[in-house]
Motif scaffolding. Structure first.
Motif, PDB file in Angstrom:
ATOM      1  N   LEU A  96       0.873  -0.996   0.058  1.00  0.00           N
ATOM      2  CA  LEU A  96       0.162   0.061   0.058  1.00  0.00           C
ATOM      3  C   LEU A  96       0.921   1.342  -0.028  1.00  0.00           C
ATOM      4  N   GLY A  97       0.383   2.305  -0.644  1.00  0.00           N
ATOM      5  CA  GLY A  97       1.153   3.639  -0.775  1.00  0.00           C
ATOM      6  C   GLY A  97       0.139   4.789  -1.236  1.00  0.00           C
ATOM      7  N   ASP A  98       0.814   5.783  -1.315  1.00  0.00           N
ATOM      8  CA  ASP A  98       0.254   7.079  -1.906  1.00  0.00           C
ATOM      9  C   ASP A  98       0.871   7.693  -3.040  1.00  0.00           C
ATOM     10  N   GLN A  99       0.135   7.335  -4.137  1.00  0.00           N
ATOM     11  CA  GLN A  99       0.876   7.824  -5.204  1.00  0.00           C
ATOM     12  C   GLN A  99       1.051   9.247  -5.427  1.00  0.00           C
ATOM     13  N   GLU A 100       0.111   9.953  -4.990  1.00  0.00           N
ATOM     14  CA  GLU A 100       0.037  11.386  -4.991  1.00  0.00           C
ATOM     15  C   GLU A 100       0.816  12.163  -4.001  1.00  0.00           C
ATOM     16  N   GLY A 101       0.700  11.857  -2.855  1.00  0.00           N
ATOM     17  CA  GLY A 101       1.583  12.689  -1.944  1.00  0.00           C
ATOM     18  C   GLY A 101       3.259  11.794  -1.582  1.00  0.00           C
ATOM     19  N   TYR A 102       3.373  10.660  -2.157  1.00  0.00           N
ATOM     20  CA  TYR A 102       4.514  10.110  -1.890  1.00  0.00           C
ATOM     21  C   TYR A 102       4.839   9.412  -3.362  1.00  0.00           C
ATOM     22  N   PRO A 129       0.728  -4.706 -13.222  1.00  0.00           N
ATOM     23  CA  PRO A 129       0.969  -3.880 -14.128  1.00  0.00           C
ATOM     24  C   PRO A 129       1.128  -2.418 -13.587  1.00  0.00           C
ATOM     25  N   THR A 130       1.796  -1.477 -13.916  1.00  0.00           N
ATOM     26  CA  THR A 130       1.959  -0.155 -13.456  1.00  0.00           C
ATOM     27  C   THR A 130       0.838   0.907 -14.239  1.00  0.00           C
ATOM     28  N   ASP A 131       0.146   0.213 -15.281  1.00  0.00           N
ATOM     29  CA  ASP A 131      -0.877   1.048 -15.745  1.00  0.00           C
ATOM     30  C   ASP A 131      -2.004   1.323 -14.872  1.00  0.00           C
ATOM     31  N   GLY A 132      -2.610   2.554 -14.936  1.00  0.00           N
ATOM     32  CA  GLY A 132      -3.744   3.025 -14.003  1.00  0.00           C
ATOM     33  C   GLY A 132      -3.108   3.782 -12.899  1.00  0.00           C
ATOM     34  N   TYR A 133      -1.703   3.737 -12.659  1.00  0.00           N
ATOM     35  CA  TYR A 133      -1.089   4.621 -11.505  1.00  0.00           C
ATOM     36  C   TYR A 133      -0.303   5.701 -12.039  1.00  0.00           C
ATOM     37  N   THR A 134      -0.313   6.820 -11.182  1.00  0.00           N
ATOM     38  CA  THR A 134       0.491   8.171 -11.572  1.00  0.00           C
ATOM     39  C   THR A 134       1.657   8.340 -10.465  1.00  0.00           C
ATOM     40  N   PHE A 135       2.643   7.901 -10.924  1.00  0.00           N
ATOM     41  CA  PHE A 135       3.705   8.104  -9.726  1.00  0.00           C
ATOM     42  C   PHE A 135       5.063   8.311 -10.469  1.00  0.00           C
ATOM     43  N   GLU A 136       6.052   8.950  -9.871  1.00  0.00           N
ATOM     44  CA  GLU A 136       7.249   9.301 -10.201  1.00  0.00           C
ATOM     45  C   GLU A 136       8.285   8.066 -10.563  1.00  0.00           C
ATOM     46  N   LYS A 137       8.325   7.468  -9.429  1.00  0.00           N
ATOM     47  CA  LYS A 137       9.317   6.271  -9.365  1.00  0.00           C
ATOM     48  C   LYS A 137       8.697   5.499  -8.155  1.00  0.00           C
ATOM     49  N   SER A 138       9.450   4.249  -8.312  1.00  0.00           N
ATOM     50  CA  SER A 138       9.148   3.149  -7.346  1.00  0.00           C
ATOM     51  C   SER A 138      10.149   2.073  -7.437  1.00  0.00           C
ATOM     52  N   LYS A 139      10.641   1.517  -6.298  1.00  0.00           N
ATOM     53  CA  LYS A 139      11.579   0.497  -6.192  1.00  0.00           C
ATOM     54  C   LYS A 139      10.936  -0.794  -6.465  1.00  0.00           C
ATOM     55  N   ALA A 140       9.785  -0.694  -6.233  1.00  0.00           N
ATOM     56  CA  ALA A 140       8.855  -2.150  -6.341  1.00  0.00           C
ATOM     57  C   ALA A 140       8.534  -2.194  -7.797  1.00  0.00           C
ATOM     58  N   VAL A 141       9.012  -1.523  -8.828  1.00  0.00           N
ATOM     59  CA  VAL A 141       8.891  -1.931 -10.293  1.00  0.00           C
ATOM     60  C   VAL A 141      10.275  -2.605 -10.739  1.00  0.00           C
ATOM     61  N   VAL A 142       9.949  -3.926 -11.057  1.00  0.00           N
ATOM     62  CA  VAL A 142      10.929  -4.700 -11.771  1.00  0.00           C
ATOM     63  C   VAL A 142      10.291  -5.246 -13.096  1.00  0.00           C
ATOM     64  N   ASP A 143      11.395  -5.019 -14.162  1.00  0.00           N
ATOM     65  CA  ASP A 143      11.040  -5.549 -15.442  1.00  0.00           C
ATOM     66  C   ASP A 143       9.412  -5.035 -15.707  1.00  0.00           C
TER      67      ASP A 143
END
Length: 178
Positions: A96-102, A129-143
């Protein structure tokens, strides 16, 4: 059919609620969710199939006392899992996270758990998939995908149920050894 252990860390209770929802949807296939601050390493390792969940706190941190959490959590528990044998275990992660605030560290904490279980030989399933999210970066994105289900309860709570259902359908065959 493998029994599924559900373990989570939580600070505000949102991750606990997601863990309880997962348990309800898996029914008899899963045992009741356990907060890692009430679990031992042996409690977790007795399962061949695991769902592990965490929020991301502060500057992309695991929940725990040092990261400003209200109680011990993954920050204290995860080091105990380093070097443990996860061979033959199937692990699916949810974060869980906050893509707008963090948005510069969205669901980062999920990656730290991923790293430990992967190094221990687990088969990690349930990339999302990362589709449908708006964030700058995430360590949890692999491949180009999240290492597990990403939930933004703060900004996209109306999508949580649908995402859980889709993710469970995706992982059930491997998770439950069907």
């Amino acid at each position: 059919m493998a029994r599924v252990g559900i373990f989570f860390g939580s600070d505000t209770g949102n991750t606990r609620r997601v863990a309880k929802t997962l348990h309800k949807k898996l029914g008899d296939a899963a045992d009741a969710p356990v907060n890692v601050n009430k679990a031992s390493v042996d409690d977790l390792l007795k399962y061949d199939a695991l769902l592990l969940g965490t929020p991301t706190l502060g500057d992309g941190e695991l929940p725990g006392v040092e990261s400003g959490g209200q109680a011990e959590s993954w920050l204290e528990f995860l080091p105990q899992l380093k070097g443990k044998d996860f061979s033959g275990k199937v692990v699916a992660l949810f974060g869980l996270g906050d893509q707008e605030g963090y948005g510069h560290e969205f669901v980062d904490a999920m990656y730290f758990i991923y790293e430990v279980v992967k190094e221990g030989g687990a088969t990690v399933i349930g990339s999302w998939p990362t589709d449908g999210y708006t964030f700058e970066k995430s360590k949890a994105v692999v491949d180009d995908a999240f290492v597990g289900l990403a939930i933004d309860h703060d900004n996209q709570s109306t999508l949580t149920e649908e995402r859980i259902d889709e993710w469970l359908e995706q992982i059930k065959p491997e998770l439950l050894d069907e």
